[in-house]
Design a protein around this motif. Sequence first.
Motif, PDB file in Angstrom:
ATOM      1  N   TYR A 127       0.834  -1.203   0.000  1.00  0.00           N
ATOM      2  CA  TYR A 127       0.000   0.000   0.000  1.00  0.00           C
ATOM      3  C   TYR A 127       0.871   1.257   0.000  1.00  0.00           C
ATOM      4  CZ  TYR A 127      -4.026  -2.968   1.219  1.00  0.00           C
ATOM      5  OH  TYR A 127      -5.016  -3.922   1.222  1.00  0.00           O
ATOM      6  N   LEU A 128       1.896   1.245   0.849  1.00  0.00           N
ATOM      7  CA  LEU A 128       2.761   2.421   0.943  1.00  0.00           C
ATOM      8  C   LEU A 128       3.574   2.584  -0.338  1.00  0.00           C
ATOM      9  CD1 LEU A 128       3.668   4.767   2.653  1.00  0.00           C
ATOM     10  CD2 LEU A 128       5.403   3.290   3.704  1.00  0.00           C
ATOM     11  N   ASP A 129       4.021   1.474  -0.905  1.00  0.00           N
ATOM     12  CA  ASP A 129       4.777   1.537  -2.154  1.00  0.00           C
ATOM     13  C   ASP A 129       3.928   2.138  -3.268  1.00  0.00           C
ATOM     14  OD1 ASP A 129       7.135   0.713  -3.879  1.00  0.00           O
ATOM     15  OD2 ASP A 129       5.544  -0.411  -4.860  1.00  0.00           O
ATOM     16  N   HIS A 130       2.664   1.752  -3.367  1.00  0.00           N
ATOM     17  CA  HIS A 130       1.773   2.321  -4.375  1.00  0.00           C
ATOM     18  C   HIS A 130       1.597   3.823  -4.154  1.00  0.00           C
ATOM     19  CE1 HIS A 130      -0.166  -1.905  -4.979  1.00  0.00           C
ATOM     20  NE2 HIS A 130       0.916  -1.743  -5.707  1.00  0.00           N
ATOM     21  N   TRP A 131       1.536   4.224  -2.899  1.00  0.00           N
ATOM     22  CA  TRP A 131       1.390   5.650  -2.592  1.00  0.00           C
ATOM     23  C   TRP A 131       2.643   6.414  -3.004  1.00  0.00           C
ATOM     24  CZ3 TRP A 131       3.787   9.131   0.815  1.00  0.00           C
ATOM     25  CH2 TRP A 131       3.096  10.342   1.013  1.00  0.00           C
ATOM     26  N   TYR A 132       3.819   5.854  -2.710  1.00  0.00           N
ATOM     27  CA  TYR A 132       5.067   6.495  -3.128  1.00  0.00           C
ATOM     28  C   TYR A 132       5.110   6.656  -4.648  1.00  0.00           C
ATOM     29  CZ  TYR A 132       7.628   6.389   1.345  1.00  0.00           C
ATOM     30  OH  TYR A 132       8.066   6.631   2.618  1.00  0.00           O
ATOM     31  N   ARG A 133       4.714   5.630  -5.349  1.00  0.00           N
ATOM     32  CA  ARG A 133       4.711   5.692  -6.812  1.00  0.00           C
ATOM     33  C   ARG A 133       3.749   6.769  -7.316  1.00  0.00           C
ATOM     34  NH1 ARG A 133       6.715   0.673  -9.388  1.00  0.00           N
ATOM     35  NH2 ARG A 133       7.678  -0.579  -7.743  1.00  0.00           N
ATOM     36  N   ALA A 134       2.632   6.916  -6.627  1.00  0.00           N
ATOM     37  CA  ALA A 134       1.684   7.966  -7.009  1.00  0.00           C
ATOM     38  C   ALA A 134       2.301   9.352  -6.831  1.00  0.00           C
ATOM     39  CB  ALA A 134       0.395   7.844  -6.187  1.00  0.00           C
ATOM     40  N   GLN A 135       3.099   9.521  -5.771  1.00  0.00           N
ATOM     41  CA  GLN A 135       3.773  10.801  -5.568  1.00  0.00           C
ATOM     42  C   GLN A 135       4.709  11.097  -6.741  1.00  0.00           C
ATOM     43  OE1 GLN A 135       2.729  12.596  -2.740  1.00  0.00           O
ATOM     44  NE2 GLN A 135       1.407  10.793  -2.828  1.00  0.00           N
ATOM     45  N   LEU A 136       5.444  10.087  -7.179  1.00  0.00           N
ATOM     46  CA  LEU A 136       6.346  10.265  -8.311  1.00  0.00           C
ATOM     47  C   LEU A 136       5.585  10.541  -9.603  1.00  0.00           C
ATOM     48  CD1 LEU A 136       9.001   7.474  -7.615  1.00  0.00           C
ATOM     49  CD2 LEU A 136       9.375   9.943  -7.550  1.00  0.00           C
ATOM     50  N   ARG A 137       4.472   9.846  -9.794  1.00  0.00           N
ATOM     51  CA  ARG A 137       3.701  10.067 -11.018  1.00  0.00           C
ATOM     52  C   ARG A 137       3.164  11.490 -11.096  1.00  0.00           C
ATOM     53  NH1 ARG A 137       2.190   4.547 -10.299  1.00  0.00           N
ATOM     54  NH2 ARG A 137       0.428   5.146  -8.989  1.00  0.00           N
ATOM     55  N   THR A 159       9.026   5.114 -16.861  1.00  0.00           N
ATOM     56  CA  THR A 159       8.435   4.099 -15.988  1.00  0.00           C
ATOM     57  C   THR A 159       9.055   4.191 -14.605  1.00  0.00           C
ATOM     58  OG1 THR A 159       8.207   2.620 -17.903  1.00  0.00           O
ATOM     59  CG2 THR A 159       7.997   1.609 -15.724  1.00  0.00           C
ATOM     60  N   ILE A 160       8.270   3.886 -13.605  1.00  0.00           N
ATOM     61  CA  ILE A 160       8.759   3.801 -12.224  1.00  0.00           C
ATOM     62  C   ILE A 160       8.908   2.330 -11.870  1.00  0.00           C
ATOM     63  CG2 ILE A 160       8.246   4.305  -9.801  1.00  0.00           C
ATOM     64  CD1 ILE A 160       6.394   6.581 -10.902  1.00  0.00           C
ATOM     65  N   ARG A 161      10.059   1.972 -11.334  1.00  0.00           N
ATOM     66  CA  ARG A 161      10.241   0.597 -10.899  1.00  0.00           C
ATOM     67  C   ARG A 161      11.239   0.567  -9.745  1.00  0.00           C
ATOM     68  NH1 ARG A 161      13.781  -2.215 -15.786  1.00  0.00           N
ATOM     69  NH2 ARG A 161      15.821  -1.334 -15.219  1.00  0.00           N
ATOM     70  N   ARG A 162      11.276  -0.534  -9.048  1.00  0.00           N
ATOM     71  CA  ARG A 162      12.219  -0.679  -7.943  1.00  0.00           C
ATOM     72  C   ARG A 162      13.540  -1.197  -8.486  1.00  0.00           C
ATOM     73  NH1 ARG A 162      11.604   0.248  -3.092  1.00  0.00           N
ATOM     74  NH2 ARG A 162       9.347   0.395  -3.328  1.00  0.00           N
ATOM     75  N   ASN A 180      13.816   5.003 -10.145  1.00  0.00           N
ATOM     76  CA  ASN A 180      13.720   4.179  -8.940  1.00  0.00           C
ATOM     77  C   ASN A 180      12.579   4.682  -8.062  1.00  0.00           C
ATOM     78  OD1 ASN A 180      14.173   2.832  -6.451  1.00  0.00           O
ATOM     79  ND2 ASN A 180      16.363   2.716  -6.864  1.00  0.00           N
ATOM     80  N   ALA A 181      11.721   3.770  -7.638  1.00  0.00           N
ATOM     81  CA  ALA A 181      10.584   4.146  -6.801  1.00  0.00           C
ATOM     82  C   ALA A 181      11.015   4.790  -5.490  1.00  0.00           C
ATOM     83  CB  ALA A 181       9.714   2.915  -6.511  1.00  0.00           C
ATOM     84  N   GLU A 182      12.251   4.514  -5.045  1.00  0.00           N
ATOM     85  CA  GLU A 182      12.758   5.080  -3.793  1.00  0.00           C
ATOM     86  C   GLU A 182      12.938   6.595  -3.869  1.00  0.00           C
ATOM     87  OE1 GLU A 182      13.807   3.510  -0.764  1.00  0.00           O
ATOM     88  OE2 GLU A 182      12.658   1.805  -1.500  1.00  0.00           O
TER      89      GLU A 182
END
Length: 241
Positions: A127-137, A159-162, A180-182
Motif C-alpha cells: 500500500y505504501l509503495d503504491h502511494w510512493y509511486r503515485a507521488q512520483l507520477r 516508468t517507475i520501478r524498484r 527508482n521508486a525510492e
Amino acid sequence: MSTTSAYLSVRGIDIDVVYKDIKNLHIGVYPPMGRVRVAAPARLDDDQVRLAVIQRLSWIKRERNKLRSAERQTEREMVTGESHYVWGVRYRLKVVERPGRAHVEIDGERLVLYVQAETTAEERRDYLDHWYRAQLRQAIPGLITKWEQTLEVTVPKWTIRRMKTKWGSCNRETRHIWFNAELAKKHPNALEYIVVHEMTHYFERGHGERFTRLMTQHMPDWRSRREQLNGSPLAEEDWRR
C-alpha cells in the motif's frame, strides 16, 4: 590542493574519480547503493585508473553485495512508530486499522496508513509503495516537460520501478527512462537531478568528459545534488526508534 573529477564505466559499474595531489590511489565503495569512488594521484590517467579498478573488481563486487544484503535485512515491519521519509522529510508512521479501502496521508509530522485489521506487513508495504509511486507520477511529468524545453528533446516513455543499484536508467535507442521508486523518499532536488541525468544520456551514452560538461552546462549544482542523493540512506533510514 587542486582536484579534477571524471566519470568512468568499468564492466558495467559507474566509477566517480577524483584526481588529487596525493601519492597513492584509494578505492571506496559507499552505502547505500554501492557507489564506487576513486581518489587517484594527479599523475595517473583514466586508463591507469581503469586498470586499477579492474584489478580490484572482485573486492568491489563483494563490497557492493554486502551493502545490498544489508539493505534487504532492513525490511520494514510497517507498525506504528517506524520512521519513513517522504521527499526528504522524516515522518513517524501511524497505522490506523479501520474498515474500507487502504489509504495513506500526511498529517502533520505523521505518515498515516489506514488499513483493515489483520492486514499483513507485506500488504502494508505494498500500500505504501503504491502511494510512493503515485507521488512520483505527480512530480515527474512537470520536471520532464521543463527539461524537454531546456534540452530540446522529447521523452516518449518513462516508468517507475524498484531498482537495487541505480536511481535511474535510460535506453538511448528507445529513449525510455526508468526511475527508482525510492526517489519519492528523497529531496525533490534529487529527483530533478535524476531526470536531467537520464535525459542527458540522450546526447552521451557514458559518463565521460562530454557528459560531465553537458550536466554542468545545464545543471551547475548537479554534483552537490548527486552527493546529497548518494549520501542518503536507501532502506536503512526506516529503523524503528
